[in-house]
Structures are given as C-alpha cells and as structure tokens.
Motif scaffolding. Structure first.
Motif, mmCIF file in Angstrom:
data_model
loop_
_atom_site.group_PDB
_atom_site.id
_atom_site.type_symbol
_atom_site.label_atom_id
_atom_site.label_comp_id
_atom_site.label_asym_id
_atom_site.label_seq_id
_atom_site.Cartn_x
_atom_site.Cartn_y
_atom_site.Cartn_z
ATOM 1 N N ALA A 161 0.833 -1.208 0.000
ATOM 2 C CA ALA A 161 0.000 0.000 0.000
ATOM 3 C C ALA A 161 0.869 1.260 0.000
ATOM 4 O O ALA A 161 0.609 2.208 -0.742
ATOM 5 N N LEU A 175 -0.611 4.829 -1.511
ATOM 6 C CA LEU A 175 -1.905 4.980 -0.858
ATOM 7 C C LEU A 175 -1.723 5.595 0.524
ATOM 8 O O LEU A 175 -0.718 5.359 1.191
ATOM 9 N N LEU A 200 -7.708 4.838 2.284
ATOM 10 C CA LEU A 200 -7.388 3.908 1.191
ATOM 11 C C LEU A 200 -6.271 2.947 1.598
ATOM 12 O O LEU A 200 -6.322 1.751 1.298
ATOM 13 N N ARG A 201 -5.262 3.471 2.303
ATOM 14 C CA ARG A 201 -4.175 2.611 2.760
ATOM 15 C C ARG A 201 -4.699 1.573 3.747
ATOM 16 O O ARG A 201 -4.332 0.395 3.676
ATOM 17 N N ILE A 225 -7.836 0.383 4.080
ATOM 18 C CA ILE A 225 -8.699 -0.600 3.425
ATOM 19 C C ILE A 225 -7.870 -1.582 2.605
ATOM 20 O O ILE A 225 -8.110 -2.796 2.635
ATOM 21 N N PHE A 226 -6.877 -1.070 1.871
ATOM 22 C CA PHE A 226 -6.037 -1.955 1.068
ATOM 23 C C PHE A 226 -5.252 -2.908 1.962
ATOM 24 O O PHE A 226 -5.121 -4.097 1.641
ATOM 25 N N SER A 246 -7.505 -5.674 3.199
ATOM 26 C CA SER A 246 -8.413 -6.238 2.197
ATOM 27 C C SER A 246 -8.505 -7.770 2.268
ATOM 28 O O SER A 246 -9.611 -8.313 2.125
#
Length: 338
Positions: free
Chosen positions: A291, A296, A300-301, A303-304, A307
């Motif tokens: 990430a 990111l 966003l970082r 969630i990635f 994931s």
C-alpha cells in the motif's frame, strides 16, 4: 445496584469492541507520549533501514533487532548527533541493544536480501505492539460470545461423529504444518518473480518441520520489487481459498463428504491466517508495505492493507448463509436440535 443481564451483555460487547479497535490501531497513529515504542518489520530491498529511538523519559531505550538474511550479512549501527557507532554484523539472529533516546538504529544489508524486525522501547508497554497482539484474539472471542449470548448468533453443535471429527482435525494439522506454509512461501516467490526477482531455491524453507521458520529466498530482487513479493505471501493463499470455495459451490452436491469437507476446511483455515493483516498495520509489512509502495494514504491505505481480512469476513458470511439456507431446506428451524 443490580445491572440487568441484557445490559451486562451490551456492556461486555461494547467494551470488547472498543478494546478490539484499540488493538488494531496502527502504531504510527498512537502519540509517542502514550506509547514510547517504535516498531517496524519488513524485507530488505537493498536499502538502509533507520529507526529512531523514542524519547520515553529515559536516557537509554531498550531494543530488540531480529535479522534473517537470505544472503550475506547485515551491519547494525547506532547513529547519534556526533557519530555512527558499529554494533555488530549478523546474518541471522536476535540482537539486544541499548539506544540513547532520540538516536537512530541503522541496519545496512549491503544490498543483500533478507528480513528484519525492530522494536525500540519497552517490550511489554500496554499500548505497544506485542501487548496489543496478545489481547486481540481474546477480545474477538469475547465479542463473539457477547453477540451469541444475545441470541444474534446461534451456533449449532453439529454431531460429526468420531471418524469425521478426526478427519477434520487431520486436515487442519496438515494444512497448518504443510499446505499453508508452502502456499504462503510460494506466494512470495511467485510475486517476486513477477517483479523481476530470481529465487534462490536452495535457500527456501517451505515448512516448519525442519525446525526452521519458513521463508522465501532470492538471489536477486530488483529495487522496488520487495513490497509486491511480500504481499504475495498473503495474496496467493487468499486467491487459492476463493478458488476452493468456488469449486465447493459448484461441486458439493456431486462429490463425497470428505472431498466436500476438504474444499471448505482448507479455505476456512487459510483465510483465518489473514488476521495477520491486522498485525501488519503496526509494522508496515506484507499488504501494508505494498500500500505504501503504491502511494496509498489515509482510509485507502487502511482498506487496502486489510483487504484480505475483509475478503475472509465476506467468505465466512457467505458460508454461514449457505449453511442457514440448507438447514431451512431440510426443515430444521431455529428451534431445531443443536
């Protein structure tokens, strides 16, 4: 004052949820004054690693450095305002250090591949990574029990019988000792090759049966390929688990019980391993390292990075829905035998 049973369950669930959330907060997001601990973990990519010792109110901060080089040795040094002091050179092992507050611990792999884990600060600080790791699973279990006590989850006790129970235990043991380590390390190798790396097959350790921690090894890994290679250890087991679940969804009515059980048990066990995504939030390794490499940041970082865990939760939810649907089709309602 007597607290009603339902209120006690709500309090227990709320407290467990709060502690669970505290447990997964990235270490970098906790102010140093609350947790004077610096902790990082990852793979060498031919670059020097520098970690600053926190100012904990003490002049000297204890630290632990774990090194596992795939090739060559790593130089460990201590950098202050006035000098760079070499401490030791190591290919593998654990090194205890005493670092002045505000100084930097420097790891130089001399361009060689390997792995490192550094913790500077009190090893068992209440808000440190090690302590929070220790409480994650109990808090998750307590939260599940609190929900079950409210009747939100009714987990039936399936009477498998001794032969089938022993079969599932055997599948779990084989998966944990053999299958998962192999697919995890092969994931590192596969994605490392995609990034342009050259595996050192003779140095790869596939399972823990030989008394050594499983790890992948590369004779060459290009600059910038490390994050992709690291993430492969999580991505490949997750993808393999989804393939097996898809196969079970298509074939379960046409195959024997042992094969059907394997098609479910293996992905369930492999997806449990993605709980490690939570641990990685502390130390910038595996998915979180990728990430960062992709640029990111913020939500966003986060969630990635988690994931694979989100995929696991979705898979477990789908399996639970399949189970409930089949129970209803067989005429077994909520009040049926458990």
């Amino acid at each position: 004052m007597n607290v009603p049973h339902r209120a006690r369950i709500w309090l227990l669930g709320a407290a467990s949820a709060v502690l669970l959330l505290i447990g997964v907060v990235p270490q970098r997001c906790i102010p140093e004054r609350l947790a004077p601990v610096s902790s990082v973990k990852g793979k060498f990519e031919g670059r020097t690693i520098q970690v600053t010792a926190p100012g904990s109110g003490k002049s000297v901060v204890p630290g632990t450095v774990r090194i596992a080089m795939d090739r060559g040795v790593c130089q460990v040094s201590l950098k202050t305002d006035t000098a760079l002091t070499p401490l030791c050179r190591a290919g593998a092992g654990t090194i205890r250090v005493q670092a002045p507050a505000g100084s930097e611990l420097v790891l130089d792999p001399h361009g060689n591949p390997g792995a490192y884990e550094i913790t500077l600060g009190p090893e068992w600080h209440p808000l440190g990574p090690k302590t929070r790791h220790f409480f994650l699973l109990p808090m998750a279990i307590t939260l599940a029990v609190a929900l079950a006590s409210r009747g939100k989850l009714r987990l039936p006790l399936v009477k498998l019988g001794a032969p089938r129970a022993c079969f599932l235990v055997g599948v779990a043991v084989i998966s944990g000792l053999l299958l998962y380590p192999v697919i995890h390390e092969f994931g590192h190798i596969l994605f490392g090759v995609v990034g342009g790396g050259e595996p050192d097959w003779a140095a790869v350790v596939w399972t823990p049966l030989g008394g050594e921690e499983p790890h992948a090894a590369f004779s060459y890994l290009p600059q910038g390929a490390g994050p992709l290679m690291s993430a492969g250890g999580t991505l490949l087991p997750t993808l393999a688990a989804l393939v097996l679940l898809a196969a079970w969804a298509l074939l379960n009515k046409r195959v024997s019980w042992p094969l059907s059980a394997v098609l479910v048990a293996l992905p369930v066990l492999w997806l449990i391993s993605t709980l490690g995504c939570l641990f990685e939030l502390y130390q910038n390794s595996h998915m979180d390292a990728l990430a960062v490499h992709l640029g990111l940041a913020g939500p966003l970082r986060l969630i990635f990075s988690v994931s694979p865990l989100l995929v696991a939760v979705a898979s477990y939810t789908w399996l639970w829905m399949q189970y409930r649907r089949r129970r209803k089709a067989m005429g077994v309602g909520e009040g049926g035998a458990h």
